[in-house]
Design an enzyme around this catalytic site. Structure first.
Site, PDB file in Angstrom:
ATOM      1  N   TYR A 197      10.772   5.554   0.798  1.00 45.69           N
ATOM      2  CA  TYR A 197      11.694   4.623   1.443  1.00 45.69           C
ATOM      3  C   TYR A 197      13.108   4.717   0.885  1.00 45.69           C
ATOM      4  O   TYR A 197      14.051   4.218   1.506  1.00 45.69           O
ATOM      5  CB  TYR A 197      11.187   3.181   1.306  1.00 45.69           C
ATOM      6  N   ASP A 256       0.800  -1.213   0.000  1.00 49.07           N
ATOM      7  CA  ASP A 256       0.000   0.000   0.000  1.00 49.07           C
ATOM      8  C   ASP A 256       0.834   1.266   0.000  1.00 49.07           C
ATOM      9  O   ASP A 256       0.293   2.365  -0.045  1.00 49.07           O
ATOM     10  CB  ASP A 256      -0.922   0.016   1.218  1.00 49.07           C
TER      11      ASP A 256
END
Length: 450
Positions: A273, A170
Site C-alpha cells: 500500500y 490481513d
C-alpha cells in the site's frame, strides 16, 4: 476443550462464508457451540446466512446456528465478536475512489481521501458495536478487522481505551503468502518476521526461518526483479473463476509495483500500500476514473459469492459449492485460538506503541509483532527505526489522529487539515475541493462538520 460462542458482525459480507468455512475446518482446534451472524441489512444478510445454515447442517450439525438483525439477540451470550463491517457498502467505496480521482488525486478505499472518508463513516458504527458487546456480553473479545483499520484503532484507543478489542488486518498475511511462495515454503508459519509501521503503511526489516537463518537477501533479490509475484504461479487460468477475482490486473500491478517502492530502502521490504503514498502520480495515471477497484469487486467477487449462495439455497445442499477460505479467515481463527487457549501465537496486530518503536510517540497505534494469550496482545520490542520511515509514520499517524479529532469535534478544519497533511494530496486547495465533495456524498453517514 471448551466450546465457544462466536458472532460474526457483518453477516452479509462476501467474506463471511469463508470465515464460517474456516471455523468449520478448524473445529477440532477451536470448538464452537454457537455461531451467529449479525447485520443491519436483513436483505443482504439473508442469502449468505441461509447458505451458511445449509453448509453447517451438512458439515457441522452440532453447531447451534442463527442469524439476526437485532443487536441484543446478536451480542448476547457470546465469547468472541468477529467484526468486519463496511459502512456504506460498495456503493460508498465507489465514491471514495471516484471523487478524489475526479480531482486528479489517488482514489483508494483506505489511503488518502478515500480512507479518510471511510474512516469518518466507520468510527461511529464500530464504537456502537463495542457498546453492544459490553452491554450484553461484557467478558467477550472483539476481533475487529473493519477498515480503515488505523483510523478505527485510533478511535478505539481514545473512546474505548479499556475495551477488549483487538484491531487486525490481513494485508501483511496476504504478503506473507507471497513471501512463502517466493521461498518455496509450505506455510507462512515456517518463518518469523519483524515488521513495523501503521496499518497499510509498514516495512519488514527481518525474516528468518525457524532455525534463525536470515531469508531477507533471497526475498529482496526476488522483489527487486518481480515484486511480490512468482510469475510461473500466476499464469492465466481461463477456467478458474477464483483466479479471475483474486488476481485482477490492478491487484497484480500492486504486487509488482512493490519493486519500485522497495528501491527507496533496499534493506527492507515494503507493504504494497505504500505505492499510493510514494507513487501517487503513477497511480492516478494508471487509474480509470470511471471504473475503479470497487467496480472490479462488485463485478467479480461480490457477484460470484451471492450467485454461489443463491445456488446453495436453490439446491438446498452445499455439495459442489465453491466458497473459498482466505487469508483473513485463517488469521481470525488463529487469533481467537490464541486468546482462548493461550497459544502465544506470534501475530502482526495493531496496538498502542508504548515504547515498542522507541523513537515514535507512545500513543500511536502501530502494527507490530505480538504474542497473543488470554489477556490479549503482548507487543514485541522493535527498537528505533530509520529517519525515512519515522518521518512518513509520524506524518501519516498525524493524519489519522486529525480524522478522529474531526469526528469527535465535528470539525471541518480538522478534516481539511487531515486531507492537507496526507502524503497523497498535493495541496490544501485540492484537499478542500475534495473534502467539500466528500461531505455532500457522505451526508447520511458523517457527523456534521462545522
Amino acid at each position: 476443550m471448551k466450546k465457544h460462542n462466536v458472532m460474526i458482525a457483518g453477516g452479509g459480507s462476501t467474506f463471511t462464508p469463508g470465515i464460517v468455512l474456516m471455523l468449520v475446518e478448524n473445529i477440532d482446534k477451536f470448538p464452537i457451540k454457537k455461531l451467529k451472524l449479525y447485520d443491519n441489512d436483513e436483505e443482504r444478510q439473508y442469502p449468505i446466512a441461509k447458505a451458511c445454515e445449509i453448509m453447517l447442517r451438512e458439515k457441522a450439525p452440532e453447531i447451534e446456528f442463527s442469524y439476526t438483525v437485532d443487536p441484543e439477540e446478536a451480542f448476547s451470550d457470546i465469547d468472541f465478536v468477529m467484526a468486519h463491517i463496511r459502512v456504506g457498502k460498495y456503493e460508498m467505496r465507489e465514491l471514495d475512489e471516484k471523487i478524489p480521482l475526479k480531482h486528479g488525486v489517488v482514489g483508494q478505499e483506505t489511503c488518502g481521501p478515500g480512507g479518510i472518508a471511510y474512516g469518518l463513516r466507520s468510527i461511529g458504527p464500530v464504537i456502537e458495536m463495542i457498546d453492544y458487546m459490553e452491554k450484553y456480553s461484557p467478558n467477550a473479545w472483539m476481533l475487529n478487522y473493519s477498515n480503515p483499520a488505523s483510523i478505527v484503532a485510533e478511535a478505539c484507543r481514545r473512546i474505548k481505551p479499556n475495551s477488549k478489542v483487538i484491531n487486525i488486518c490481513d494485508m501483511p498475511i496476504g504478503i506473507h503468502s507471497r513471501i512463502k511462495e517466493i521461498l518455496g515454503f509450505k506455510s507462512d508459519k515456517d518463518f518469523d518476521v519483524m515488521y513495523y509501521g501503521l496499518n497499510h503503511f509498514g516495512w519488514w526489516k527481518e525474516i528468518r526461518d525457524k532455525a534463525g537463518k536470515d531469508l531477507m537477501p533471497q526475498i529482496i533479490n526476488h522483489v527487486k526483479e518481480f515484486g511480490y509475484i512468482v510469475p510461473e504461479l500466476y499464469e492465466e487460468k481461463p477456467n478458474d473463476n477464483r483466479e479471475t477475482w483474486r488476481f485482477q490486473n490492478s491487484w497484480m500491478d500492486t504486487m509488482v509495483k512493490a519493486r519500485d517502492v522497495q528501491a527507496l530502502d533496499p534493506q527492507t521490504l515494503p507493504n504494497t500500500y505504500l505505492k499510493y503514498y510514494l507513487y501517487p502520480d503513477y497511480e492516478v495515471e494508471h487509474s480509470n476514473p470511471d471504473y475503479t477497484r470497487a467496480n472490479e469487486v462488485m463485478d467479480s467477487r461480490e457477484k460470484m459469492v451471492f450467485e454461489t449462495a443463491n445456488k446453495i439455497i436453490e439446491k438446498n445442499s452445499f455439495d459442489g459449492a465453491d466458497f473459498e477460505t482466505c487469508g483473513h479467515a485463517t488469521f481470525i481463527v488463529d487469533l481467537a485460538r490464541a486468546i482462548a487457549f493461550n497459544t502465544k501465537e506470534r501475530m502482526l496486530l495493531i496496538v498502542q506503541n508504548n515504547g515498542s518503536i522507541s523513537n515514535i510517540d507512545d500513543d500511536v497505534m502501530v502494527e507490530i509483532p505480538c504474542l497473543v494469550g488470554p489477556n490479549g496482545p503482548e507487543p514485541l520490542n522493535v527498537g528505533p527505526i530509520p529517519t525515512f520511515q519515522k518521518g512518513l509514520i509520524v506524518q501519516q499517524a498525524s493524519v489519522e489522529k486529525l480524522v478522529v479529532d474531526a469526528w469527535q469535534e465535528h470539525s471541518y478544519i480538522k478534516a481539511w487539515q487531515a486531507l492537507s497533511l496526507s502524503q497523497i494530496v498535493p495541496s490544501a486547495k485540492k484537499a478542500k475541493d475534495i473534502l467539500d465533495d466528500l461531505i455532500e456524498a457522505n451526508k447520511d453517514y458523517w457527523p456534521p462538520l462545522n
